[in-house]
Structures are given as structure tokens and as C-alpha cells.
Design an enzyme around this catalytic site. Structure first.
Site, PDB file in Angstrom:
ATOM      1  N   SER A 130       0.961  -1.155   0.102  1.00 34.82           N
ATOM      2  CA  SER A 130       0.034  -0.073   0.103  1.00 34.82           C
ATOM      3  C   SER A 130       0.833   1.310  -0.037  1.00 34.82           C
ATOM      4  O   SER A 130       2.089   1.358   0.411  1.00 34.82           O
ATOM      5  CB  SER A 130      -0.896  -0.030   1.294  1.00 34.82           C
ATOM      6  OG  SER A 130      -1.489   1.154   1.546  1.00 34.82           O
ATOM      7  N   TYR A 155      -2.061  -0.420  10.002  1.00 36.64           N
ATOM      8  CA  TYR A 155      -2.573  -0.958   8.704  1.00 36.64           C
ATOM      9  C   TYR A 155      -1.238  -0.870   8.066  1.00 36.64           C
ATOM     10  O   TYR A 155      -0.774  -1.705   7.260  1.00 36.64           O
ATOM     11  CB  TYR A 155      -3.605  -0.263   8.020  1.00 36.64           C
ATOM     12  CG  TYR A 155      -3.867  -0.503   6.493  1.00 36.64           C
ATOM     13  CD1 TYR A 155      -4.187  -1.732   6.174  1.00 36.64           C
ATOM     14  CD2 TYR A 155      -3.383   0.305   5.603  1.00 36.64           C
ATOM     15  CE1 TYR A 155      -4.333  -2.189   4.889  1.00 36.64           C
ATOM     16  CE2 TYR A 155      -3.611   0.050   4.287  1.00 36.64           C
ATOM     17  CZ  TYR A 155      -3.881  -1.204   3.775  1.00 36.64           C
ATOM     18  OH  TYR A 155      -3.958  -1.390   2.415  1.00 36.64           O
TER      19      TYR A 155
HETATM   20  P1  NAD Z   1     -11.538  -5.432   0.000  1.00 37.33           P
HETATM   21  O1  NAD Z   1     -11.791  -5.242   1.650  1.00 37.33           O
HETATM   22  O2  NAD Z   1     -12.757  -5.046  -0.795  1.00 37.33           O
HETATM   23  O3  NAD Z   1     -10.958  -6.971  -0.072  1.00 37.33           O
HETATM   24  C1  NAD Z   1     -10.614  -7.672   0.780  1.00 37.33           C
HETATM   25  C2  NAD Z   1     -11.093  -8.904   0.877  1.00 37.33           C
HETATM   26  O4  NAD Z   1     -10.393  -9.924   1.695  1.00 37.33           O
HETATM   27  C3  NAD Z   1     -12.435  -8.922   1.547  1.00 37.33           C
HETATM   28  O5  NAD Z   1     -13.289  -9.692   0.703  1.00 37.33           O
HETATM   29  C4  NAD Z   1     -12.479  -9.739   2.892  1.00 37.33           C
HETATM   30  O6  NAD Z   1     -13.880 -10.458   3.236  1.00 37.33           O
HETATM   31  C5  NAD Z   1     -11.391 -10.507   2.627  1.00 37.33           C
HETATM   32  N1  NAD Z   1     -10.713 -10.886   3.706  1.00 37.33           N
HETATM   33  C6  NAD Z   1     -10.136  -9.933   4.802  1.00 37.33           C
HETATM   34  N2  NAD Z   1      -9.545 -10.712   5.673  1.00 37.33           N
HETATM   35  C7  NAD Z   1      -9.569 -11.978   5.485  1.00 37.33           C
HETATM   36  C8  NAD Z   1      -9.207 -12.891   6.151  1.00 37.33           C
HETATM   37  N3  NAD Z   1      -8.480 -13.079   7.456  1.00 37.33           N
HETATM   38  N4  NAD Z   1      -9.212 -14.230   5.702  1.00 37.33           N
HETATM   39  C9  NAD Z   1      -9.875 -14.533   4.325  1.00 37.33           C
HETATM   40  N5  NAD Z   1     -10.339 -13.272   3.754  1.00 37.33           N
HETATM   41  C10 NAD Z   1     -10.138 -12.029   4.339  1.00 37.33           C
HETATM   42  O7  NAD Z   1     -10.390  -4.481  -0.166  1.00 37.33           O
HETATM   43  P2  NAD Z   1      -9.778  -4.072  -1.634  1.00 37.33           P
HETATM   44  O8  NAD Z   1     -10.080  -2.606  -1.811  1.00 37.33           O
HETATM   45  O9  NAD Z   1     -10.395  -5.013  -2.515  1.00 37.33           O
HETATM   46  O10 NAD Z   1      -8.107  -4.329  -1.261  1.00 37.33           O
HETATM   47  C11 NAD Z   1      -7.515  -5.704  -1.603  1.00 37.33           C
HETATM   48  C12 NAD Z   1      -6.013  -5.393  -1.267  1.00 37.33           C
HETATM   49  O11 NAD Z   1      -5.406  -4.168  -1.716  1.00 37.33           O
HETATM   50  C13 NAD Z   1      -5.802  -5.324   0.271  1.00 37.33           C
HETATM   51  O12 NAD Z   1      -4.741  -6.195   0.537  1.00 37.33           O
HETATM   52  C14 NAD Z   1      -5.708  -3.929   0.558  1.00 37.33           C
HETATM   53  O13 NAD Z   1      -5.032  -3.748   1.812  1.00 37.33           O
HETATM   54  C15 NAD Z   1      -4.939  -3.557  -0.647  1.00 37.33           C
HETATM   55  N6  NAD Z   1      -4.773  -2.082  -0.873  1.00 37.33           N
HETATM   56  C16 NAD Z   1      -6.120  -1.744  -1.361  1.00 37.33           C
HETATM   57  C17 NAD Z   1      -6.125  -0.297  -1.735  1.00 37.33           C
HETATM   58  C18 NAD Z   1      -7.380   0.330  -2.068  1.00 37.33           C
HETATM   59  O14 NAD Z   1      -7.409   1.575  -2.413  1.00 37.33           O
HETATM   60  N7  NAD Z   1      -8.603  -0.360  -2.489  1.00 37.33           N
HETATM   61  C19 NAD Z   1      -5.189   0.667  -1.258  1.00 37.33           C
HETATM   62  C20 NAD Z   1      -4.024  -0.057  -0.973  1.00 37.33           C
HETATM   63  C21 NAD Z   1      -3.876  -1.163  -0.828  1.00 37.33           C
END
Ligand code: NAD
Length: 338
Positions: A130, A155
């Protein structure tokens, strides 16, 4: 190619899964479908995957990443060629009050992914890091070659830790890994806890929106399709060490396998107030704003230097913020009948 996509019911995971199915990959999607935000939205994303014309190549596994035995069994039973690890406890603000969720999913869970990949000799692990790892870094644009290790939230600390843990697994056990530092991803099927979703919901309902840092901070908002393209290009590229790669990498003499970390952003930061006015235009409605100070844990500005990813995988983000917001608004109106 058989690929494990964790977080498949999540925002980015759903898009990545559909893209991989479209090109003929076999995908096993894992998610615990937790209630951090609306579970129905997650279930509808899974339905969307199930409606894909190649859905017969998709299998869903409901599992928690922190389930050590379950994860080990899954890796032992399925021979994954590659892994895209996107499941995590996301959200900077939530981490201020709920630190344990981040350790369980992002540290213990990540450890279980690394162990599974190591034992099954997975050819490449690509995982989500991130932009938050940069903390209050003021050198713009953010470069992976800047030494940053002062995360402002737990985070961010877990994401930085993932990069370090991956380094050990690449150098010691020979697992090829690539961390992608995502910069504020937005688009259809987006997360209800993120600004674009919250703003859209409130503006349409005639409610005020909370605008932190008085709307003055800049974010390198990145459209989800551009992220997916970058993730998949990266996943395809690296099975072997390539000395010509420019991404941050360890001394080739000391590492058994490539370990890399890249920024993946739009490379065009936009001030929050400008983002909001584009949204107002697309919604045809003015926002009522509560202008508030910067929140604890939030970083002031983000701006990705993406040169390494451009050089190494020909990454080309092509969606403007106006186009991306337009597509989000179309999806939101359609999905919520708003
Ligand atoms: P999201 O929350 O929509 O997707 C994450 C998914 O992981 C969810 O469906 C959740 O149910 C699942 N999850 C969480 N903990 C879990 C566990 N212990 N076991 C199994 N499943 C689990 O988030 P996103 O926006 O799709 O993000 C995806 C990745 O990208 C994440 O790692 C997030 O930290 C990273 N990220 C996202 C952004 C953004 O802007 N969306 C920015 C930086 C990093």
C-alpha cells in the site's frame, strides 16, 4: 495456469478474478466474506464472478487466512502455479480502533500464504502492499527507492511488514515475490468505506460529506482496471530472476529468488476538492461539505513514481479520473437503483 486469488469477494479481487477467467486461467478464489463492510456486496461480487462465461474455471473457498491448518490443507490439495494475494484487513482509519484484526489477517494470514507458497513451490506470489507505507514522506513523487519505514498506522505497518517477510522468503527459501504498493483504488464494485462511495451515497441522499484535511490533500487515485492490468502483467512476468529489472530488489548475490516491490498508481495526483467537484458534475448534484482536519493515521499527499513498473512490465495507466468517476457513478446508480 491455476491461480489462487485471495480476497476474491473483495473489490479488487473480484475484478482480478474476472480478468484471469477471461483469458482462460483456472482460478481458486478464497475469502472469509467478513462483515467489515456490507456482506451482500461481497456476495453479489461472487455472483458476478459466477455469471462469467468462463465461471466453470472458478472455484470458491470460504476460509480465513489465519486458519493455519485449513490454509496448509488447501495448499497441499491444490497445486497452484501462482498466487495473487489481495485478502487483508484494509482501511487506515479502522486500524486505529481495531488493531488485532490487522495482526490476524495481515500478519498471521500473510505468514500462512508464504508458508503455503514455499511448501508447494509456487512460481510467483504477487501481493498487495500500500502507498500508506510511505507515511508522511515528503519526497514527491514517492519512489520505492526512498527508504521509508515510518508507517503512521498499524495498517501501514502490516503492509510494510509483508514486504519484509516476503524478502526473507525470496532470499532464504527461493520464493519469487512481488509486492505492489496500490495507490487509492476506485471504480465499480468499490468499497463502501472509501471516499468515492461514501461521497456518492451521501450526495445522492442529500446528506453532508466529511471532507478531511479541508479537502486540500492530493491522492493518486487509480482506476481499478489499470490496477488489474498491472497486477496481471506483473504476475505473468517473473518466474525467473531477471537482472535487467529495475524495481527495488535485493542484492542478486544474496537472494535465491527475485523479490520486488513496485508502486502501482496513476502518476497524476488530484486534490480531493477537485475529485469532489468532478463527482458533483457526474451526479448533477452539489455536495454539502463538512470541512475537517486531517485524521490520525492519514497521510497528507500520495503520488506514485511508476517508472519501474513501466520499464519492467510496460505498465500504462490509461483511465482519467473523469472517466473513472463516470464509470463508478453509472455502476452505483445501476446497482443501488439510485
Ligand atoms: P476489500 O476489503 O474489498 O477486499 C479484501 C477481501 O479480503 C474482502 O472480501 C475480505 O472479506 C477478505 N478478507 C479480509 N480478511 C480476510 C481473512 N482473514 N481471511 C480471508 N479473507 C479475508 O479490499 P480491496 O480494496 O479489494 O483491497 C485488496 C487489497 O489491496 C488489500 O490487501 C488492501 O489492503 C490493498 N489495498 C487496497 C487499496 C484500495 O485503495 N482499495 C489501497 C492500498 C492497498
Amino acid at each position: 495456469m491455476k491461480i489462487l486469488v485471495t480476497g476474491a469477494a473483495g473489490f479488487i479481487g473480484c475484478h482480478v478474478t474476472r480478468y484471469l477467467l477471461s483469458r482462460g486461467d483456472q482460478v481458486v478464489g478464497l475469502d472469509n466474506v467478513n462483515d467489515y463492510y456490507d456482506v451482500n456486496l461481497k456476495l453479489d461480487r461472487l455472483k458476478l464472478i459466477d455469471s462469467h462465461e468462463q465461471a466453470s474455471n472458478f472455484q470458491f473457498v470460504k476460509m480465513d487466512l489465519a486458519d493455519k491448518e485449513g490454509m496448509a490443507k488447501l495448499f497441499a490439495e491444490e497445486q497452484f502455479d501462482k498466487v495473487v494475494h489481495l485478502a487483508a484487513q484494509a482501511g487506515v482509519r479502522y486500524s486505529i480502533e481495531n488493531p488485532h484484526a490487522y495482526i490476524d489477517s495481515n500478519i498471521v494470514g500473510f505468514m500462512n500464504i508464504l508458508e503455503g507458497c514455499r511448501h508447494q513451490q509456487v512460481k510467483h506470489l504477487v501481493y498487495a502492499s500500500s502507498s500508506s507505507v510511505y507515511g508522511a514522506n515528503e519526497e514527491m513523487p514517492f519512489s520505492v527507492h526512498h527508504n521509508v519505514d515510518h508507517p503512521l498506522s498499524l495498517y501501514a505497518a502490516t503492509k510494510k511488514s509483508n514486504e519484509l517477510m516476503a524478502h526473507t522468503y525470496s532470499s532464504l527459501y527461493g520464493l519469487p515475490t512481488t509486492g505492489l504498493r496500490f495507490f487509492t483504488v476506485y471504480g465499480p464494485w468499490g468499497r463502501p468505506d472509501m471516499a468515492l462511495f461514501l461521497f456518492t451515497k451521501n450526495i445522492l441522499a442529500g446528506k453532508p460529506i466529511d471532507v478531511f484535511n479541508y479537502g486540500k490533500h492530493r491522492r493518486d487515485f487509480t482506476y481499478v482496471d489499470d490496477i488489474v492490468e498491472g497486477v496481471v502483467r506483473t504476475l505473468d512476468k517473473t518466474a525467473t530472476a531477471n537482472p535487467d529489472w529495475t524495481g527495488m530488489s535485493p542484492d542478486p548475490g544474496t537472494s535465491k529468488a527475485p523479490w520486488r516491490v513496485y508502486n502501482i498508481g496513476n502518476n497524476q495526483p488530484v486534490e480531493l476538492l477537485t475529485y469532489i467537484s468532478t463527482l458533483e458534475e457526474k451526479l448533477g448534484k452539489k455536495a454539502e461539505m463538512n470541512l475537517l482536519p486531517l485524521q490520525p493515521g492519514d497521510v497528507p499527499d500520495t503520488y506514485a513514481n511508476v517508472e519501474d513498473l513501466v520499464n519492467d512490465v510496460d505498465y500504462k495507466p490509461s483511465t482519467t479520473v473523469a472517466e473513472g468517476i463516470d464509470r463508478f457513478v453509472q455502476w452505483y446508480r445501476d446497482y443501488y437503483q439510485a
